[in-house]
Design an enzyme around this catalytic site. Structure first.
Site, PDB file in Angstrom:
ATOM      1  N   THR A   1      -4.407   6.073 -21.724  1.00 46.01           N
ATOM      2  CA  THR A   1      -4.293   4.741 -21.162  1.00 46.01           C
ATOM      3  C   THR A   1      -2.865   4.282 -21.450  1.00 46.01           C
ATOM      4  O   THR A   1      -2.149   4.901 -22.234  1.00 46.01           O
ATOM      5  CB  THR A   1      -5.253   3.734 -21.844  1.00 46.01           C
ATOM      6  OG1 THR A   1      -4.929   3.695 -23.238  1.00 46.01           O
ATOM      7  CG2 THR A   1      -6.709   4.142 -21.673  1.00 46.01           C
TER       8      THR A   1
ATOM      9  N   ASP B   1      -6.781  13.689 -25.131  1.00 48.44           N
ATOM     10  CA  ASP B   1      -6.863  12.308 -24.658  1.00 48.44           C
ATOM     11  C   ASP B   1      -6.273  11.423 -25.755  1.00 48.44           C
ATOM     12  O   ASP B   1      -6.880  11.230 -26.805  1.00 48.44           O
ATOM     13  CB  ASP B   1      -8.329  11.963 -24.385  1.00 48.44           C
ATOM     14  CG  ASP B   1      -8.510  10.525 -23.906  1.00 48.44           C
ATOM     15  OD1 ASP B   1      -7.554   9.736 -23.986  1.00 48.44           O
ATOM     16  OD2 ASP B   1      -9.632  10.196 -23.452  1.00 48.44           O
TER      17      ASP B   1
ATOM     18  N   ARG C   1      -2.736  -2.558 -18.135  1.00 51.34           N
ATOM     19  CA  ARG C   1      -3.939  -1.725 -18.063  1.00 51.34           C
ATOM     20  C   ARG C   1      -3.714  -0.653 -17.023  1.00 51.34           C
ATOM     21  O   ARG C   1      -3.552  -0.944 -15.839  1.00 51.34           O
ATOM     22  CB  ARG C   1      -5.157  -2.560 -17.686  1.00 51.34           C
ATOM     23  CG  ARG C   1      -5.452  -3.645 -18.674  1.00 51.34           C
ATOM     24  CD  ARG C   1      -6.849  -4.172 -18.486  1.00 51.34           C
ATOM     25  NE  ARG C   1      -7.784  -3.340 -19.205  1.00 51.34           N
ATOM     26  CZ  ARG C   1      -8.113  -3.521 -20.480  1.00 51.34           C
ATOM     27  NH1 ARG C   1      -7.565  -4.494 -21.170  1.00 51.34           N
ATOM     28  NH2 ARG C   1      -8.985  -2.731 -21.067  1.00 51.34           N
TER      29      ARG C   1
ATOM     30  N   LYS D   1      -3.129   0.411 -24.736  1.00 53.40           N
ATOM     31  CA  LYS D   1      -3.595   0.298 -26.119  1.00 53.40           C
ATOM     32  C   LYS D   1      -2.371   0.288 -27.040  1.00 53.40           C
ATOM     33  O   LYS D   1      -1.558  -0.613 -26.929  1.00 53.40           O
ATOM     34  CB  LYS D   1      -4.601   1.408 -26.404  1.00 53.40           C
ATOM     35  CG  LYS D   1      -5.848   1.269 -25.509  1.00 53.40           C
ATOM     36  CD  LYS D   1      -6.904   2.327 -25.738  1.00 53.40           C
ATOM     37  CE  LYS D   1      -8.064   2.155 -24.776  1.00 53.40           C
ATOM     38  NZ  LYS D   1      -9.082   3.223 -24.897  1.00 53.40           N
TER      39      LYS D   1
ATOM     40  N   GLU E   1      -0.451   4.940  -0.502  1.00 59.01           N
ATOM     41  CA  GLU E   1      -1.198   6.183  -0.740  1.00 59.01           C
ATOM     42  C   GLU E   1      -0.279   7.388  -0.618  1.00 59.01           C
ATOM     43  O   GLU E   1       0.556   7.456   0.282  1.00 59.01           O
ATOM     44  CB  GLU E   1      -2.348   6.307   0.264  1.00 59.01           C
ATOM     45  CG  GLU E   1      -3.488   5.360  -0.049  1.00 59.01           C
ATOM     46  CD  GLU E   1      -4.628   5.475   0.946  1.00 59.01           C
ATOM     47  OE1 GLU E   1      -4.476   6.186   1.962  1.00 59.01           O
ATOM     48  OE2 GLU E   1      -5.677   4.849   0.699  1.00 59.01           O
TER      49      GLU E   1
ATOM     50  N   TYR F   1       0.835  -1.202   0.000  1.00 57.62           N
ATOM     51  CA  TYR F   1       0.000   0.000   0.000  1.00 57.62           C
ATOM     52  C   TYR F   1       0.864   1.244   0.000  1.00 57.62           C
ATOM     53  O   TYR F   1       1.845   1.312   0.732  1.00 57.62           O
ATOM     54  CB  TYR F   1      -0.930   0.020   1.234  1.00 57.62           C
ATOM     55  CG  TYR F   1      -2.362   0.011   0.791  1.00 57.62           C
ATOM     56  CD1 TYR F   1      -2.920   1.163   0.229  1.00 57.62           C
ATOM     57  CD2 TYR F   1      -3.142  -1.134   0.860  1.00 57.62           C
ATOM     58  CE1 TYR F   1      -4.212   1.155  -0.245  1.00 57.62           C
ATOM     59  CE2 TYR F   1      -4.431  -1.146   0.376  1.00 57.62           C
ATOM     60  CZ  TYR F   1      -4.968   0.011  -0.173  1.00 57.62           C
ATOM     61  OH  TYR F   1      -6.235  -0.009  -0.651  1.00 57.62           O
TER      62      TYR F   1
HETATM   63  C1  LIG Z   1     -10.079   3.621 -24.036  1.00 51.83           C
HETATM   64  C2  LIG Z   1     -10.283   5.072 -23.854  1.00 51.83           C
HETATM   65  C3  LIG Z   1     -10.491   5.631 -22.590  1.00 51.83           C
HETATM   66  C4  LIG Z   1     -10.799   4.816 -21.357  1.00 51.83           C
HETATM   67  O1  LIG Z   1      -9.919   3.910 -20.982  1.00 51.83           O
HETATM   68  P1  LIG Z   1     -10.296   2.744 -19.956  1.00 51.83           P
HETATM   69  O2  LIG Z   1      -8.973   2.260 -19.570  1.00 51.83           O
HETATM   70  O3  LIG Z   1     -11.131   1.783 -20.727  1.00 51.83           O
HETATM   71  O4  LIG Z   1     -11.055   3.361 -18.834  1.00 51.83           O
HETATM   72  C5  LIG Z   1     -10.537   7.006 -22.488  1.00 51.83           C
HETATM   73  N1  LIG Z   1     -10.420   7.781 -23.558  1.00 51.83           N
HETATM   74  C6  LIG Z   1     -10.256   7.283 -24.794  1.00 51.83           C
HETATM   75  C7  LIG Z   1     -10.119   8.204 -25.947  1.00 51.83           C
HETATM   76  C8  LIG Z   1     -10.192   5.914 -24.983  1.00 51.83           C
HETATM   77  O5  LIG Z   1     -10.056   5.421 -26.214  1.00 51.83           O
END
Ligand SMILES: *Cc1c(COP(=O)(O)O)cnc(C)c1O
Length: 439
Positions: free
Chosen positions: A233, A207, A242, A236, A63, A61
């Site tokens: 993220t 994003d 993740r 991807k 925090e 942990y």
């Molecule tokens: C996949 C995605 C997210 C969210 O990601 P998670 O890990 O699934 O919560 C946010 N913004 C965009 C543009 C995404 O493609």
């Protein structure tokens, strides 16, 4: 000393303790080998990333942030988090980085919590036009608690309608202007968004969840020099565990950190943090650059091959890793096509296309992408096979005269061909036996 055995076979390991769960993981291991994975948000992480993710760091942990934690015993955890932050800064050129968000959605949530107040106007690309739920969609908290204003793409070319973005920004004076998306196949002009947003006093947020790997490798332009905050993220195109990250200008650092912890989260997932550090080390290498270029090259070839076979690509093509296709011209819906493809060993997701006349659960399109297949080594030749298989699947599904059994037979034939191709391309991180077959 005890003999070394594979962890899953050790006393109390997964094989011994919970064969039921183990069997499901093994079956998924086979599925990930046997099928062509075209979901553009998925990938195959490396063995190194998997090891860090599954390490004993999960036991701790922590925090708070390095040097100011609320629990003792952080000698190693501080080091791992500092290393992840340092590498993220180096890879993306960011002034400040927070690696603690549990995933992409919580990262975006932290931006709202840190930089605006409930009821404030926020702007983003609508889900129906390729944006993400967390950019103000009404079913998401971002659309429930904030005054969400959504922009879209142009009907004629499927590109972001900057005239509309500018007009809406002037009218609504948003606190946050989000750009980037989850089903947008083209380059995002971050500089243009920054110009429009800054002219009305908005904080501009890019994003890059989908394209982070391409940005890290320099095959898509970076938003970092232009915008105030970048969220992503890590799982991807970046090909990590993740997780999520927020990068921002120094002036927003304190607000962002406070929003992540204690605003939204408790303890960070330290195994994930370690895996993010590993991922970023991978992203610094020449191999990752070549990989990311191949992701883009493959998407281009696949798009061209599909167009040549009469598939209608949203925006006419792709600049990145992702292709959005209106399949209704081929006589099938997106839903039917996605289900049929899965039976043929090709996995994608059904998706709305911009200005779709069909509902989200039964839309006109499918969304495909090349990060996962490129990780297992597919190149231009494989893209041609893939387009041909997709065309055959569409034809089989669209043929109203075909009996169900004949369809199944046709899908099974394609599935066997797909399987044979997959056997030539073992995927990173999966478990294989000595015979080369997935365990
Ligand atoms: C996949 C995605 C997210 C969210 O990601 P998670 O890990 O699934 O919560 C946010 N913004 C965009 C543009 C995404 O493609």
């Amino acid at each position: 000393m005890q003999a070394v055995v594979a962890p899953s076979q050790a006393a109390g390991g997964l094989t011994e303790f919970d064969p039921e769960v183990e069997a499901i993981i093994r079956a998924e291991n086979k599925r990930q080998h046997n099928k062509i994975r075209l979901i553009p948000s998925e990938n195959y992480t490396s063995q190194a990333v998997l090891e860090a993710t599954g390490s004993i760091l999960t036991n701790k942990y922590s925090e708070g942030y390095a040097g100011e934690r609320y629990y003792e015993g952080q000698q190693q955890i501080d080091k791992i988090e500092e290393l992840a932050v340092k590498r993220a800064k180096a890879v993306f050129g960011a002034e400040h980085v927070n690696v603690q968000p549990y995933s992409g959605s919580p990262a975006n949530q932290a931006v709202y919590v840190g930089l605006c107040a409930p009821g404030d106007a926020v702007m983003g690309l609508s889900l129906a036009h390729g944006g993400h739920l967390t950019h103000g969609d009404k079913v998401s908290i971002s659309g429930m608690h904030y005054k969400s204003v959504q922009y879209g793409v142009r009907k004629e070319d499927g590109l972001i309608d900057f005239d509309q973005v500018e007009a809406l920004a002037k009218e609504h004076q948003p606190k946050l202007l989000f750009c980037g998306g989850t089903a947008y196949p083209r380059v995002v002009d971050f500089a243009h968004f920054a110009e429009i947003g800054h002219a009305v006093g908005a904080i501009v947020v890019a994003d890059i969840a989908h394209i982070a790997g391409l940005v890290a490798a320099g095959v898509h332009q970076s938003p970092v020099p232009h915008v105030d905050v970048v969220t992503t993220t890590t799982h991807k195109s970046l090909r990590g565990p993740r997780g999520g990250m927020i990068m921002c200008k120094a002036q927003y650092a304190a607000a962002i950190d406070k929003a992540v912890f204690p605003g939204l989260q408790g303890g960070p997932h330290n195994g994930t943090t370690a895996a993010i550090a590993v991922t970023l080390k991978e992203a610094m290498g020449v191999e990752f650059k070549a990989y990311s270029q191949q992701v883009v090259d493959n998407a281009k070839v696949l798009g061209e091959e599909l167009s040549a076979r009469g598939f209608a690509l949203s925006s006419g093509g792709t600049d990145n890793h992702l292709i959005l296709i209106d399949v209704t011209d081929k006589g099938v819906t997106g839903y039917q096509m996605a289900k049929a493809l899965d039976q043929a060993g090709i996995v994608c997701n059904f998706n709305r296309v911009p200005f779709d006349s069909r509902p989200a659960k039964r839309p006109s399109g499918i969304r495909i992408g090349t990060p996962a297949i490129t990780s297992r080594g597919f190149g231009a030749d494989e893209m041609k096979h893939l387009a041909e298989w997709m065309d055959r699947v569409a034809q089989v599904r669209a043929d109203e005269g075909k009996e169900l059994d004949d369809r199944k037979k046709a899908y099974a034939e394609i599935r066997a061909e797909v399987r044979a191709l997959c056997d030539r391309f073992p995927a990173p991180g999966l478990l294989y036996g000595e015979d080369g077959q997935p365990l």
